[in-house]
Design an enzyme around this catalytic site. Structure first.
Site, short mmCIF file in Angstrom:
data_model
loop_
_atom_site.label_atom_id
_atom_site.label_comp_id
_atom_site.label_asym_id
_atom_site.label_seq_id
_atom_site.Cartn_x
_atom_site.Cartn_y
_atom_site.Cartn_z
N ASP A 140 -17.83 -19.09 -94.95
CA ASP A 140 -17.00 -17.94 -94.56
C ASP A 140 -16.05 -18.36 -93.43
OD1 ASP A 140 -16.69 -14.84 -94.25
OD2 ASP A 140 -17.08 -15.63 -92.24
N ARG A 145 18.20 -12.32 -107.70
CA ARG A 145 18.18 -10.86 -107.79
C ARG A 145 19.17 -10.24 -106.81
NH1 ARG A 145 16.97 -6.28 -110.44
NH2 ARG A 145 16.14 -4.63 -109.12
N GLU A 181 -17.81 -21.38 -99.88
CA GLU A 181 -17.73 -22.72 -99.26
C GLU A 181 -17.66 -22.60 -97.74
OE1 GLU A 181 -18.28 -25.41 -100.82
OE2 GLU A 181 -17.94 -24.85 -102.91
C1 FAD Z 1 -18.01 -15.84 -106.41
C2 FAD Z 1 -18.95 -16.54 -105.50
C3 FAD Z 1 -19.45 -17.79 -105.84
C4 FAD Z 1 -20.34 -18.45 -105.00
N1 FAD Z 1 -20.80 -19.67 -105.37
C5 FAD Z 1 -21.73 -20.29 -104.62
C6 FAD Z 1 -22.30 -21.53 -105.03
O1 FAD Z 1 -21.94 -22.07 -106.07
N2 FAD Z 1 -23.24 -22.11 -104.24
C7 FAD Z 1 -23.65 -21.53 -103.08
O2 FAD Z 1 -24.50 -22.08 -102.39
N3 FAD Z 1 -23.11 -20.36 -102.66
C8 FAD Z 1 -22.18 -19.73 -103.40
N4 FAD Z 1 -21.66 -18.52 -102.97
C9 FAD Z 1 -22.16 -17.94 -101.72
C10 FAD Z 1 -21.15 -18.05 -100.59
O3 FAD Z 1 -21.11 -19.34 -100.08
C11 FAD Z 1 -21.51 -17.01 -99.52
O4 FAD Z 1 -21.23 -15.74 -100.06
C12 FAD Z 1 -20.73 -17.23 -98.23
O5 FAD Z 1 -21.15 -18.39 -97.57
C13 FAD Z 1 -20.89 -16.04 -97.26
O6 FAD Z 1 -22.22 -15.76 -97.03
P1 FAD Z 1 -22.77 -14.28 -97.25
O7 FAD Z 1 -22.28 -13.75 -98.54
O8 FAD Z 1 -24.23 -14.34 -97.03
O9 FAD Z 1 -22.05 -13.44 -96.14
P2 FAD Z 1 -22.59 -13.09 -94.65
O10 FAD Z 1 -23.04 -14.36 -94.00
O11 FAD Z 1 -23.55 -11.98 -94.77
O12 FAD Z 1 -21.26 -12.60 -94.00
C14 FAD Z 1 -20.76 -11.26 -94.09
C15 FAD Z 1 -19.69 -11.04 -93.02
O13 FAD Z 1 -20.27 -11.16 -91.73
C16 FAD Z 1 -19.57 -12.08 -90.94
N5 FAD Z 1 -20.52 -12.89 -90.17
C17 FAD Z 1 -21.58 -13.59 -90.61
N6 FAD Z 1 -22.19 -14.23 -89.61
C18 FAD Z 1 -21.51 -13.93 -88.49
C19 FAD Z 1 -21.65 -14.31 -87.12
N7 FAD Z 1 -22.59 -15.14 -86.70
N8 FAD Z 1 -20.74 -13.84 -86.25
C20 FAD Z 1 -19.76 -13.01 -86.65
N9 FAD Z 1 -19.58 -12.63 -87.92
C21 FAD Z 1 -20.44 -13.08 -88.84
C22 FAD Z 1 -18.80 -12.98 -91.91
O14 FAD Z 1 -17.59 -13.40 -91.31
C23 FAD Z 1 -18.54 -12.05 -93.08
O15 FAD Z 1 -17.32 -11.38 -92.89
C24 FAD Z 1 -20.75 -17.85 -103.79
C25 FAD Z 1 -20.23 -16.60 -103.43
C26 FAD Z 1 -19.35 -15.95 -104.27
C27 FAD Z 1 -18.82 -14.60 -103.86
#
Ligand code: FAD
Length: 469
Positions: A206, A91, A204
């Protein structure tokens, strides 16, 4: 009862939802009992006697997901860079060095700054991923499958997955912008890949939570290393780090100080290019920070749970930053080990420059820390930007080779702008302009006409004043 998650921010090819079991009793015989079972009399048994090993065996199922995500994220960065760099070498946009031909995007310094450091980081992530796969194979094939091996694998995956998934999002976005309006078209895949990879930083494990796992491992290792050393010594160790004196690891500190102290700008750049200097700076950034936090956290011993949690929380951000720095060091080391395996001297030379670019960009990103802690002199820090720019111009001629070496064909890329269509368009336009110019009926540029007019007016004015005279 099932509940649908509805439309997500990406990955809509996979349908997610929740299942609620209300008033349902799951029979004991339906337990997933591969690693632990409950007998009729309520007693618990497991084929894995060690609780630690059992825990890591269970976690092992998560590791597979993290390893896969790390690989997929690296592949996405490679795809994005292949498309963006291919397009950017074809480009042309805006005249700079010639009125006849516009510049190729990739020749703009800013464009190089946007794409080449990300290319270097992608190579680093790729070398690190290869090592992760080897470690994974070692453990899961049973070749090296001790508790310690499993913990190492767990920590390595927890360190690398956050960096590669964040890198993929950042790279996809930058490539999207670096290819302008074309980059926004779904047919070029940046936008859709970015949407699909968005959740990789969350599922898998966060990323932020994973890095805390890494930080805890660093603290445990540090405590093991200094087992039996009393708190006073540890505190002095931390103080000596801040003061730039040597107590432990004097070799390491000495090299870091040489970087801070010596000579001219030219020498400074040379020192920064040195592999050992980069290693020392990057490992010092991890080790001294772990030592600092460990010294403070030792105070938590004997505190109430509430107080020790509060103390830990006061240093949580620092801990996560250290884990991040540690993961970057792992990538840098994997890249450096990878270089040793390359036999072709030319390839090794180019990739060494790319590794230098990766290392120096890491230092540049955290320059405030290196300066505040006396690890780099301000004079040396000033040479960094210039040296990075020099590296960019040296890597630029190889940019296309560096992405072609990923080995992706059109069937993998499936991106219109990576197909060579832009080159055809540019060639066609250049040929058209050349023909019109040669035929003499090409439109004359307005700027040329205005300049001609101005010259004529000036000549008329001069002639008039001569007549008057
Ligand atoms: C599309 C999709 C598919 C999925 N598939 C599966 C599956 O097949 N099997 C399965 O078991 N799970 C599955 N999950 C779940 C996924 O593993 C969780 O969403 C992920 O581990 C995050 O957990 P949570 O959503 O409870 O977030 P939370 O734990 O509530 O985290 C929210 C925020 O807070 C922060 N946080 C959390 N704890 C702390 C701490 N101690 N200190 C500082 N910051 C913190 C995190 O960094 C994050 O930014 C899936 C999720 C999605 C979105």
């Amino acid at each position: 009862s099932p509940e649908d998650d509805g439309i997500k921010g990406g990955l809509n090819g996979i349908d997610n939802g929740r299942l609620h079991f209300t008033g349902v009793r799951v029979p004991r015989t339906n337990l997933l009992n591969r690693y632990g079972d409950v007998a009729e009399d309520g007693s618990y048994t497991s084929p894995i006697p060690s609780p630690g090993r059992r825990f890591f065996t269970m976690l092992g199922t998560l590791v597979q997901g993290r390893v896969s995500l790390d690989g997929a994220a690296v592949a996405a960065s490679k795809l994005a860079l292949t498309a963006a760099i291919t397009y950017s070498t074809q480009r042309r946009q805006f005249n700079a060095s010639s009125e006849l031909r516009e510049e190729v995007l990739m020749d703009y310094q800013r464009h190089q700054r946007r794409l080449l450091p990300r290319l270097a980081a992608t190579y680093a992530a790729s070398f690190a991923h290869e090592e992760l796969l080897e470690k994974f194979d070692d453990v899961f094939s049973g070749r090296n499958d001790t508790d310690e091996d499993r913990q190492d694998l767990e920590t390595l995956a927890a360190a690398l997955k956050p960096l590669s998934t964040w890198l993929a999002l950042d790279t996809l976005q930058e490539c999207r912008e670096a290819t302008g309006g074309q980059g926004f078209l779904i047919e070029n895949r940046f936008a859709s890949l970015r949407a699909d990879l968005d959740v990789y930083v969350t599922f898998e494990g966060d990323n932020t939570v994973l890095l805390q796992l890494v930080a805890k491992r660093l603290l445990t290792d540090y405590a093991k290393e200094f087992k039996g050393v009393d708190f006073g010594v540890l505190a002095r160790y931390a103080v000596s780090q801040a003061a730039g004196k040597t107590l432990h690891r004097s070799g390491l500190r000495r090299v870091a100080q040489t970087v801070a102290d010596s000579g001219s700008g030219k020498k400074s750049a040379k020192a920064l290019r040195d592999e050992d200097t980069q290693r020392e700076l990057l490992s010092d950034r991890v080790q001294s920070r772990v030592a600092d936090v460990a010294a403070v956290l030792r105070g938590a011993k004997g505190m109430s749970q509430e107080k020790s949690a509060a103390l830990f929380n006061e240093h949580q951000n620092e801990l996560i930053e250290v884990a991040h720095a540690h993961a970057e060091l792992l990538q840098w080391e994997a890249f450096t080990r990878g270089l040793k395996k390359i036999e072709d001297p030319g390839t090794r030379e180019v990739l060494t420059r790319l590794r230098d670019l990766f290392g120096l960009c890491l230092i540049e990103k955290d320059l405030a820390w290196f300066l505040m802690n006396g690890r780099l002199s301000s004079q040396r820090a000033r040479t960094l930007d210039r040296y990075i720019n020099r590296l960019l111009t040296r890597i630029r001629p190889h940019a296309l080779d560096l992405v072609e070496s990923f080995g992706y064909g059109p069937e993998h890329l499936r991106s219109a702008i990576a197909s060579g269509a832009e080159q055809e368009r540019q060639d066609e336009a250049a040929e058209y302009t050349r023909r019109r110019r040669a035929s003499g009926d090409a439109p004359i540029d307005e700027k040329t006409l205005l300049a001609r007019e101005a010259r004529q007016k000036k000549a008329q004015k001069a002639a008039k004043s001569r007549t008057k005279g």
